[in-house]
Design an enzyme around this catalytic site. Structure first.
Site, PDB file in Angstrom:
ATOM      1  N   CYS A  39     -21.384  96.621 -70.760  1.00 15.57           N
ATOM      2  CA  CYS A  39     -22.759  97.044 -70.458  1.00 15.57           C
ATOM      3  C   CYS A  39     -23.634  95.806 -70.196  1.00 15.57           C
ATOM      4  O   CYS A  39     -23.441  95.119 -69.219  1.00 15.57           O
ATOM      5  CB  CYS A  39     -23.279  97.929 -71.577  1.00 15.57           C
ATOM      6  SG  CYS A  39     -24.682  98.933 -71.101  1.00 15.57           S
ATOM      7  N   HIS A  99     -18.761 102.173 -72.517  1.00 14.84           N
ATOM      8  CA  HIS A  99     -18.626 101.630 -73.874  1.00 14.84           C
ATOM      9  C   HIS A  99     -17.350 102.111 -74.568  1.00 14.84           C
ATOM     10  O   HIS A  99     -17.402 103.084 -75.322  1.00 14.84           O
ATOM     11  CB  HIS A  99     -19.830 102.063 -74.719  1.00 14.84           C
ATOM     12  CG  HIS A  99     -21.115 101.416 -74.325  1.00 14.84           C
ATOM     13  ND1 HIS A  99     -21.503 100.191 -74.790  1.00 14.84           N
ATOM     14  CD2 HIS A  99     -22.097 101.819 -73.487  1.00 14.84           C
ATOM     15  CE1 HIS A  99     -22.676  99.868 -74.276  1.00 14.84           C
ATOM     16  NE2 HIS A  99     -23.068 100.838 -73.476  1.00 14.84           N
ATOM     17  N   GLU A 149     -16.052 100.862 -77.091  1.00 22.67           N
ATOM     18  CA  GLU A 149     -16.220 100.667 -78.544  1.00 22.67           C
ATOM     19  C   GLU A 149     -16.858 101.894 -79.200  1.00 22.67           C
ATOM     20  O   GLU A 149     -16.903 101.984 -80.424  1.00 22.67           O
ATOM     21  CB  GLU A 149     -17.053  99.402 -78.828  1.00 22.67           C
ATOM     22  CG  GLU A 149     -18.552  99.508 -78.601  1.00 22.67           C
ATOM     23  CD  GLU A 149     -18.977  99.306 -77.155  1.00 22.67           C
ATOM     24  OE1 GLU A 149     -18.126  99.444 -76.257  1.00 22.67           O
ATOM     25  OE2 GLU A 149     -20.178  99.032 -76.920  1.00 22.67           O
TER      26      GLU A 149
END
Lengths: 80, 223
Positions: free
Chosen positions: B86, B196, B198
């Site tokens: 990002c 993302h 994560e």
């Protein structure tokens, strides 16, 4: 010395913000707006008094930080 | 696996990234402040998401010139793996470690939702745990994720297999050229991506599809 840097998107790079401004102007009834492109201005005050040296220094600043030359052009004006 | 997460003023996904790295690889990353001119000796450097410097000037522009990034560039050149997610992707393009630029989303709105990603190239250090062509879930949350590169750069990226992830057909959330969601540098040790991974590593997240990316890096480093 006062120096103005004008940063604009390169031709051919989509400018959605400019498009939105264009649409809003048309919405307000401003006829004949064929295009709007948005850019930004950075005004600098430099200790340098030599115009050529100031321009060279600001061009270096543009290449290293002020403009992203992948998508943007820059123009340097000496304001005095 | 030794890893470091670089913290910039305005980073906000650093904790998620630390937790994901810890959960998947079993080792806690070191968090490095952006003013530190020398990063620790690690196998993986991660630039997390967020809004470094409030997105002033351009997203990632100021962060890309921070002291830590000079060392990131040096280490990337020496072959250390670097992941930017990002805002981290924006910083990598601004730092010149990846080509192209990330512009305002074509529809001008912030986008925060789950998208589908196609694993375009699974023979990279970041994607080897996935199958080629596999479509995975992954969340996105950004205002400036509209990837742009000139025709020549684009042809090079596509031709050299450097498009790692693409938004699956019809789900491009931001107008990115060629539906590009993540790209690699020429050497293949630097990956930047807008989505993302994560944020999809525990059942409570609603899926586990993000784990593969961290498993891939851990495998690549162990190999």
């Amino acid at each position: 010395m006062k120096v103005r840097v004008t940063i604009t998107l390169k031709a051919g790079v989509l400018d959605p913000q400019g498009k939105a401004i264009e649409g809003a102007l048309k919405g307000l009834g401003f006829a004949g707006v064929e295009a709007a492109r948005q850019g930004k201005i950075v005004d600098l005050v430099l200790a340098e008094t030599d115009v050529a040296k100031a321009k060279a220094a600001v061009a270096d600043m543009c290449e290293k930080l002020l403009a992203n030359t992948v998508i943007e052009n820059y123009h340097i004006d000496i304001l005095g | 696996m030794r890893s470091a997460v670089v913290l910039f003023p305005g980073s906000n996904r650093d904790h998620d990234m630390v937790k994901a790295l810890h959960a998947v690889t079993g080792s806690l990353p070191t968090v490095v402040w952006h003013q530190d001119a020398t990063l620790p000796d690690v196998d993986l450097i991660v630039l997390p998401g967020g809004f470094s410097y409030g997105d002033y000037l351009r997203c990632g522009a100021i962060a890309a010139r921070s002291p830590a990034m000079l060392d990131v560039a040096r280490k990337a050149k020496a072959g250390v793996r670097v992941l930017g997610v990002c805002n981290g992707f924006q910083i990598l393009t601004e730092a010149g470690l990846l080509p192209g630029a990330l512009m305002r989303n074509a529809h001008l709105r912030f986008v925060c939702k789950q998208v589908k990603l196609e694993v375009v190239n699974n023979s990279t250090d970041f994607t080897r745990a996935y199958a080629k062509g596999q479509v995975i879930d992954c969340p996105v949350a950004h205002h400036d994720g509209n990837y742009f590169a000139d025709a020549e750069t684009l042809a090079r990226l596509e031709g050299e297999g450097r498009v790692a992830f693409r938004y699956a057909l019809g789900t491009n959330p931001n107008g990115s050229i060629n539906d590009i969601a993540g790209i690699l540098n020429k050497a293949g040790n630097v990956l930047g991506m807008m989505p993302h991974p994560e944020n999809l590593i525990e059942a409570l997240h609603g899926g586990l599809d993000g784990r593969g990316l961290f498993e891939s890096v851990a495998q690549a480093i162990a190999a």
